[in-house]
Each structure stands twice: as structure tokens, then as C-alpha cells.
Design an enzyme around this catalytic site. Structure first.
Site, PDB file in Angstrom:
ATOM      1  N   CYS A 191       5.116 -10.543  -9.082  1.00  0.00           N
ATOM      2  CA  CYS A 191       5.673 -11.195  -7.899  1.00  0.00           C
ATOM      3  C   CYS A 191       5.179 -12.647  -7.781  1.00  0.00           C
ATOM      4  CB  CYS A 191       5.374 -10.379  -6.652  1.00  0.00           C
ATOM      5  SG  CYS A 191       6.417 -10.835  -5.250  1.00  0.00           S
TER       6      CYS A 191
ATOM      7  N   HIS B  99       7.209  -4.728  -8.279  1.00  0.00           N
ATOM      8  CA  HIS B  99       5.842  -4.318  -7.952  1.00  0.00           C
ATOM      9  C   HIS B  99       5.468  -3.025  -8.678  1.00  0.00           C
ATOM     10  CE1 HIS B  99       4.642  -7.242  -4.822  1.00  0.00           C
ATOM     11  NE2 HIS B  99       5.952  -7.396  -4.726  1.00  0.00           N
TER      12      HIS B  99
ATOM     13  N   GLU C 253       2.648  -2.000  -9.499  1.00  0.00           N
ATOM     14  CA  GLU C 253       1.381  -1.409  -9.059  1.00  0.00           C
ATOM     15  C   GLU C 253       1.602  -0.212  -8.133  1.00  0.00           C
ATOM     16  OE1 GLU C 253       2.087  -4.641  -5.897  1.00  0.00           O
ATOM     17  OE2 GLU C 253       2.653  -4.189  -7.970  1.00  0.00           O
TER      18      GLU C 253
END
Length: 257
Positions: free
Chosen positions: A113, A221, A223
Site C-alpha cells: 500500500c 493488503h 498481511e
């Protein structure tokens, strides 16, 4: 053989409305520890606190995290406007030189990001502050309301270049992603290879051209649920492998010196 150390670039926050901290999300640390199989080390994003040479010697790789403040447009030759939102010049002052040094050394990093945008800017790209304002582009921003699961839900397909690095890693040219961002690449530079696009044409997956090390960066994203999502597992697994290679090479050099 010790596990590699991966520096997680933190962000500034205010806790309880008055206490300033440097912090990173637990999702980032968990992805580094459990999927990359490395030691997560949160790094204060401020060049007055962290010496770049020391940081490069301490860590074997880096995770350039997301964050609400944007890269200051002066870093790519544009004047700031209200549309650019908040900034963090201290983080700019650490991460942009860090990216360039890692590219020179072949030291691995993974951008997410804002981290994606830092890699792009460090390598000569320009950004648009609100890609949703461009003709034919969609709104990629995180919804302001809802649960964490709703905010980080899968949003759209990213189409990967056939035969490219991301295709090789993923084993397919289409992946589902939870792409959440306001800014995006406006003018890509010759130093950046764009290998993934959203359905509206927005660049979503890049790497640094001719870099010796791991430089993959994405606008989504990974994660979030990194231990479950197959795309995330491949990305963080590849970062961990690259950091292990760097750590082992450095240790071998020291043993032979």
C-alpha cells in the site's frame, strides 16, 4: 542458523489522545513471524532516530507497511494540495533512501500500500492523490464503516502479466485481492515494472527493474489473514526466503573473512 530479521517500518500514532508512539500492526508482525518465518523488528520511521547504515546491517530484509499519511508530493515534483491528505515527512526521510540503498545492495524488501507508493516514488514514479477522480477509475479506498473483516474483504481481481515474476510466484495470471488505497501511480518510471492491474487499469503489482534482490510491492493488503490466503502466503513466503538468502550470504561472507 538463526532466523533472518525483517524490519517492519512503523508509523506514528497518538495513543489515548496524548501519547505519541511508533507502532506497526499485529497483522504485519504475525505475517513476518509465522509466514515468512523470520524475526519481526518494528523500526521507528524517523531518520533522526535510526541510522540508515546501522539499520541495513541489523536487518536482513524490510517490510514497508501501509499507513494513512501519504508520501509528500514534493518527493516526486508535485505541489501539495488538500487532496493529498496528511503527510509524514520523517517516514519519507527514512524509507525513500532505504529503498534506494536496498536496490543498490540487492537487499530484499516488500512494499504494501503506502510501501508500494514509496517504492514507486523512490524509483522515479509520480502519484495521483485520488485515482477515483480519474476518468474510468474506481474508488479503491477502504470503506469508512464496518467490521475489520468487512473492511479487509476481497475487492477485485488483479490481472498479472503472463510470464512475469508475479505470475511465476502465483502460478496464475488472475488473483483476488483486498485492494485498499486512495493514491496510485500516475506516471510510471523506466525503473519500475508494472505487472499487475486492477480491472480499471490501476497498477497494483510492481517490482524494480533489473534489481538484484527481492523488490515485489503490491497495492493490496496481504498481511490480512496472511497464513490462510494463498496469495499472501506466497508473497510473505518469498520475502522470507529472500531474507534467509541475504542472511546466509552475509554470514558466509563473515565466516570466510
Amino acid at each position: 542458523m538463526r532466523k533472518p530479521v525483517i524490519g517492519i517500518i512503523g508509523n506514528r500514532y497518538i495513543v489515548n489522545d496524548d501519547y505519541p508512539v511508533h507502532a506497526a500492526g499485529m497483522m504485519d508482525s504475525e505475517a513476518i513471524a509465522h509466514v515468512a518465518d523470520a524475526v519481526p523488528l518494528i523500526v521507528p520511521a524517523d531518520p533522526t532516530l535510526v541510522d540508515l547504515d546501522d539499520l541495513l546491517e541489523t536487518c536482513d530484509g524490510f517490510l514497508l507497511t501501509g499507513g494513512r499519511p501519504n508520501v509528500h508530493p514534493e518527493e516526486y515534483g508535485h505541489p501539495p494540495t488538500e487532496a493529498h491528505g496528511a503527510f509524514d515527512r520523517a517516514r519519507d526521510g527514512l524509507t525513500l533512501p532505504l529503498v534506494r540503498r536496498c536496490v543498490e545492495r540487492g537487499q530484499p524488501f516488500f512494499g504494501i500500500c503506502r510501501g508500494f507508493q514509496e517504492v514507486a516514488v523512490a524509483m522515479g514514479c509520480t502519484l495521483h492523490p485520488e485515482i477515483r477522480d480519474l476518468d474510468g477509475r474506481d474508488n479503491h479506498r477502504m470503506p469508512p464503516d464496518g467490521t475489520l473483516e468487512e473492511k479487509f474483504a476481497m475487492r477485485h481481481i488483479v490481472t498479472l502479466t503472463e510470464g512475469g515474476k508475479f505470475h511465476e510466484l502465483m502460478g496464475t495470471t488472475e488473483i483476488m485481492t483486498n485492494s485498499l488505497h486512495g493514491q496510485g501511480i500516475l506516471d510510471p518510471s523506466d525503473n519500475i515494472v508494472v505487472e499487475g492491474h486492477a480491472p480499471d487499469g490501476t497498477p497494483e503489482a510492481i517490482y524494480v527493474r533489473d534489481a538484484k534482490g527481492f523488490t515485489l510491492s503490491v497495492q493490496w493488503h496481504p498481511e490480512y489473514q496472511a497464513g490462510i490466503d494463498p496469495v499472501s502466503k506466497r508473497l510473505f513466503g518469498a520475502l522470507g526466503d529472500a531474507a534467509r538468502d541475504w542472511a546466509n550470504g552475509r554470514q558466509s561472507f563473515r565466516r570466510s573473512a
